[in-house]
Design an enzyme around this catalytic site. Structure first.
Site, mmCIF file in Angstrom:
data_model
loop_
_atom_site.group_PDB
_atom_site.id
_atom_site.type_symbol
_atom_site.label_atom_id
_atom_site.label_comp_id
_atom_site.label_asym_id
_atom_site.label_seq_id
_atom_site.Cartn_x
_atom_site.Cartn_y
_atom_site.Cartn_z
ATOM 1 N N CYS A 173 0.973 -1.449 0.077
ATOM 2 C CA CYS A 173 0.047 -0.240 0.057
ATOM 3 C C CYS A 173 0.933 1.461 0.003
ATOM 4 C CB CYS A 173 -0.929 -0.177 1.117
ATOM 5 S SG CYS A 173 -1.764 -1.762 1.351
ATOM 6 N N CYS A 233 -2.734 5.128 9.950
ATOM 7 C CA CYS A 233 -2.911 6.657 10.310
ATOM 8 C C CYS A 233 -4.258 6.769 10.971
ATOM 9 C CB CYS A 233 -2.591 7.624 9.176
ATOM 10 S SG CYS A 233 -3.506 7.404 7.795
#
Length: 434
Positions: A254, A375
């Site tokens: 990713c 995140c």
């Protein structure tokens, strides 16, 4: 008869702001909208447009909380409600003269086809100018999040939740990561100082610099020479948590748009580094970034593939998995997440993370390391995901992160958004023991 907005060229700036915010409410990402919208607006107005869109989104639920009690009955009108939020944001949070904020916003409500309701906009904004301090106090007190997210944060972070809500309303600092292949941090700070550009060294990242003033990135010294990248301070810690990658086989899963890929190549010389992502367009930015930073690409493979099914032809020594997540830790930078993210998204995201972990874990060498990163500030995507993974994999063992930063979790460490510092990030290191 339903009235439709006129073409954007005839709309005043506030009406254009409201139109953009309406598109976000309909599920469009601000990142996709902004570039196109800014090109439609005269250059002299772009900074104000940007400030009104992002600022209103940042305070969206707080503005909603103070607006609802002012209405005799619900408006059931997204356009007029959005006009109210944009108007109140100007009156309460900017230095725009009140008379200009009111008249321009009332005009916007008329231009967008709601003449009959423009009086409500006018009355509420005038009241806010008379009772500014009281309104500002209520705005400050509001947690400013959708109720589902506030409830989750209160459950996950009962001691930190009030400060966390205030932090998420702030703007995040602009942070650079210095490319130490070409220049040291102190040397770069000296170059900024020579140009009277205010900046200071990050406290947690040894290669980070926080800008103290608004700057144009491409005009900073050394941009073309690849001396720096823009990257959040807490994201910069990633490269300090991997083992020595020299001459090893590494996967950045990713990976787009490539901040972590570049940082790993600045710090190490892996035998091979695979940058994997399913978004072809965003992967283009990986190669663009590596070119600008003048990083070697002969050992880099950029692959478009789905991380839940992708297979490698040789076992990997290290995997950095920056997993898809709710992005709740980066709301300061992407305030549209407040409106776009739904409670129902979380379970789907957790399931996707689990699939990726299961697939990639099989492809790691015994003795290899997987660094799990998000995140997010939601425990279900972070600590709980790792509790479940380690419970289900007897060949997995956590390597504790010994650090002074963040909050130690059952597994891994959680960083929360901090004023003048980085965003919300979670890190957990796992070793394959058999």
């Amino acid at each position: 008869m339903k009235q439709f907005p006129r073409p954007s060229t005839e709309l005043n700036l506030r009406a254009q702001v409201v139109s953009t915010l309406l598109q976000v409410q309909q599920g469009q990402s601000l990142a996709g909208l902004l570039h196109h919208q800014l090109n439609e607006i005269p250059e002299r107005d772009r900074a104000l447009f940007h400030e009104l869109v992002l600022g209103t989104l940042r305070q969206w639920y707080a503005l909603k909380a103070i607006t609802l009690p002012l209405l005799a009955k619900p408006l059931h009108n997204e356009t007029v409600e959005t006009c109210l939020y944009v108007g109140l944001y100007q009156v309460l949070c900017t230095r725009i003269p009140a008379h200009a904020a009111i008249s321009e916003t009332v005009t916007a409500s008329k231009q967008l086809g709601f003449h009959a309701l423009s009086g409500i906009v006018n009355a509420i904004l005038r009241r806010a100018t008379r009772e500014t301090e009281e309104f500002q106090h209520h705005l400050q007190q509001a947690h400013g999040l959708p109720s589902w997210l506030y409830k989750r944060l209160k459950k996950d972070w009962p001691l930190q939740v009030d400060d966390l809500c205030q932090q998420l309303k702030q703007t995040a600092p602009l942070t650079l990561r210095i490319n130490q292949r070409y220049i040291g941090r102190d040397a770069y700070l000296t170059k900024l100082q020579a140009q009277d550009i205010q900046a200071h060294a990050c406290t947690l990242s040894e290669v980070g610099i926080v800008m103290e003033q608004s700057v144009q990135i491409t005009a900073l010294p050394g941009f073309e020479q690849g001396w720096f990248s823009v990257q959040d301070e807490h994201a910069q810690l990633c490269a300090t948590l991997v083992p020595d990658l020299n001459e090893h086989l590494v996967l950045d899963a990713c990976a787009a748009p490539g901040g972590k890929t570049a940082h790993l190549l600045e710090k190490f010389k892996p035998q091979s580094l695979i940058a994997l992502d399913q978004d072809t367009q965003r992967l283009l930015r990986v190669s663009e970034n590596l070119q600008r930073l003048k990083l070697p690409q002969n050992n880099v493979e950029i692959i478009t593939a789905d991380a839940t099914t992708w297979q490698t032809n040789q076992a990997l020594d290290c995997i950095v998995l920056d997993a898809p997540c709710s992005a709740t830790g980066v709301i300061r930078r992407h305030p549209d997440i407040r409106l776009l993210r739904q409670s129902s998204d979380i379970a789907q995201t957790v399931a996707l993370q689990k699939q990726i972990l299961q697939n990639l874990w099989k492809q790691l060498n015994v003795g290899g390391t997987l660094l799990y990163v998000t995140c997010s500030i939601l425990k279900v995507e972070n600590e709980q995901q790792m509790i479940d993974f380690l419970a289900e994999h007897s060949n997995a063992e956590e390597i504790k992160i010994e650090a002074t930063w963040g909050i130690e979790q059952i597994h891994g460490r959680q960083l929360l958004p901090a004023s003048g510092q980085g965003d919300g990030f979670y890190y957990c290191r796992i070793k394959k023991v058999a």
